[in-house]
Design an enzyme around this catalytic site. Structure first.
Site, PDB file in Angstrom:
ATOM      1  N   TYR A 144      -1.551   8.168   7.079  1.00  0.00           N
ATOM      2  CA  TYR A 144      -1.640   7.452   6.000  1.00  0.00           C
ATOM      3  C   TYR A 144      -1.724   8.483   4.833  1.00  0.00           C
ATOM      4  O   TYR A 144      -2.608   9.225   4.721  1.00  0.00           O
ATOM      5  CB  TYR A 144      -3.335   6.747   6.102  1.00  0.00           C
ATOM      6  CG  TYR A 144      -3.438   5.976   4.768  1.00  0.00           C
ATOM      7  CD1 TYR A 144      -2.574   5.970   3.715  1.00  0.00           C
ATOM      8  CD2 TYR A 144      -4.926   5.675   4.580  1.00  0.00           C
ATOM      9  CE1 TYR A 144      -2.877   4.937   2.725  1.00  0.00           C
ATOM     10  CE2 TYR A 144      -5.265   4.815   3.424  1.00  0.00           C
ATOM     11  CZ  TYR A 144      -4.278   4.698   2.569  1.00  0.00           C
ATOM     12  OH  TYR A 144      -4.635   3.946   1.174  1.00  0.00           O
ATOM     13  N   LYS A 173       1.727   5.119   6.881  1.00  0.00           N
ATOM     14  CA  LYS A 173       1.542   4.136   5.706  1.00  0.00           C
ATOM     15  C   LYS A 173       1.768   5.334   4.410  1.00  0.00           C
ATOM     16  O   LYS A 173       0.969   5.913   4.254  1.00  0.00           O
ATOM     17  CB  LYS A 173      -0.043   3.808   5.596  1.00  0.00           C
ATOM     18  CG  LYS A 173      -0.368   2.937   4.522  1.00  0.00           C
ATOM     19  CD  LYS A 173      -1.923   2.456   4.472  1.00  0.00           C
ATOM     20  CE  LYS A 173      -2.288   1.732   3.232  1.00  0.00           C
ATOM     21  NZ  LYS A 173      -3.670   1.458   3.200  1.00  0.00           N
TER      22      LYS A 173
END
Length: 291
Positions: free
Chosen positions: A134, A162
């Site tokens: 992320y 992400k």
């Protein structure tokens, strides 16, 4: 590895005493699965991860997994700014039976690219579960570069990213150099369609709490080749994508969940609930989008 096209980073429901309402968390997880979501990220930033304990996170992982079973992927947010702490939580989450892990770029420490590589490598090697990286420079002060993601993609169970840098050139470079089967997810609702056009797999959403079905229509239209319909949905939903950040996430989306019959409750300090002017704005926004 793909976890589906639409994942929602789930808020953490709380009662009046700001204790976690695990029963409501299970209800919310089922609601998300029934309204367009292929998976749920539990105890991410939207789930107030900085202010909930490891023990609370583990109970959330268990409750959500029990609620949705095999109907959706359950991805446990185990990242923090300590490698040791992230590894410990990852191992315990794996024992609960979640489907995958997500770890954020360490915040506040401002590690080098080599530090990022070693951090995520050690987390990945602690379990056999798939790991989603992320990257969110706006919250972490560090941007994980495409070259670092490429190195990490060589670790077998690091399978997805992400990406919340907001930089389309960076997304293009990621897509250009990463293996074809490495999944890239937009971390910003408003950039879902632009990132899909660059080859992204899907979205890890906030808006999916309240417009999951609509986002399903947008994403499915894109993959069906109906780009005009996808664009119409994107333009319709854009005011909501932007408006739910009228104050700090997840304050607005927790407030709007009342319209879905979910009592998400308040937020723990240092966050505070929406003020009256923000509530009026959010009420009007919701009714304009949902008609």
């Amino acid at each position: 590895m793909s976890f589906g096209r639409i994942l929602t980073a789930m808020v953490t429901p709380m009662n009046e005493g700001l204790e976690i309402d695990y029963k409501e968390a299970g209800r919310l997880a089922l609601h998300l699965v029934e309204h367009g979501n292929d998976g749920i990220v539990v105890a991410g930033t939207t789930g107030e991860s900085p202010t909930i304990s490891s023990e609370e996170k583990l109970e959330l992982f268990k409750v959500v997994k029990e609620a949705v079973g095999s109907r959706a992927f359950v991805i446990a947010g185990i990242g923090s700014n300590t490698t040791e702490g992230s590894i410990a939580l990852a191992k315990k989450a794996a024992g609960i039976g979640v489907d995958a892990l997500m770890a954020v770029v360490p915040y506040y420490n401002k590690p080098s690219q080599e530090g990022l590589y070693q951090h995520f490598r050690n987390i990945a090697e602690a379990t056999s579960l798939p790991l989603m990286l992320y990257n969110i420079p706006g919250r972490c002060s560090v941007n994980m570069l495409p070259e670092t993601v490429l190195r990490l993609s060589e670790i077998p169970n690091i399978t997805a990213l992400k990406e919340s840098s907001g930089m389309m050139d960076q997304v293009s470079e990621l897509k250009r150099i990463l293996p074809e089967n490495f999944a890239i997810y937009s971390g910003d609702d408003s950039l879902t369609l632009p990132m899909l056009s660059l080859g992204a797999t899907g979205i890890v959403s906030v808006a999916g709490h309240v417009v999951g079905d609509e986002m399903r229509n947008m994403v499915d239209s894109w993959f069906a080749g109906d780009t005009q319909t996808a664009l119409k949905w994107h333009l319709k939903l854009t005011p909501l994508f932007k408006g739910i950040f009228v104050t700090a996430n997840p304050v607005p989306i927790k407030y709007l969940l009342k319209y879905q019959g979910i009592n998400a409750g308040g937020v723990r300090l240092p966050l505070v609930d929406a003020v009256e002017t923000e509530k009026i704005f959010l009420d009007d926004l919701y009714h304009r989008i949902k008609g």
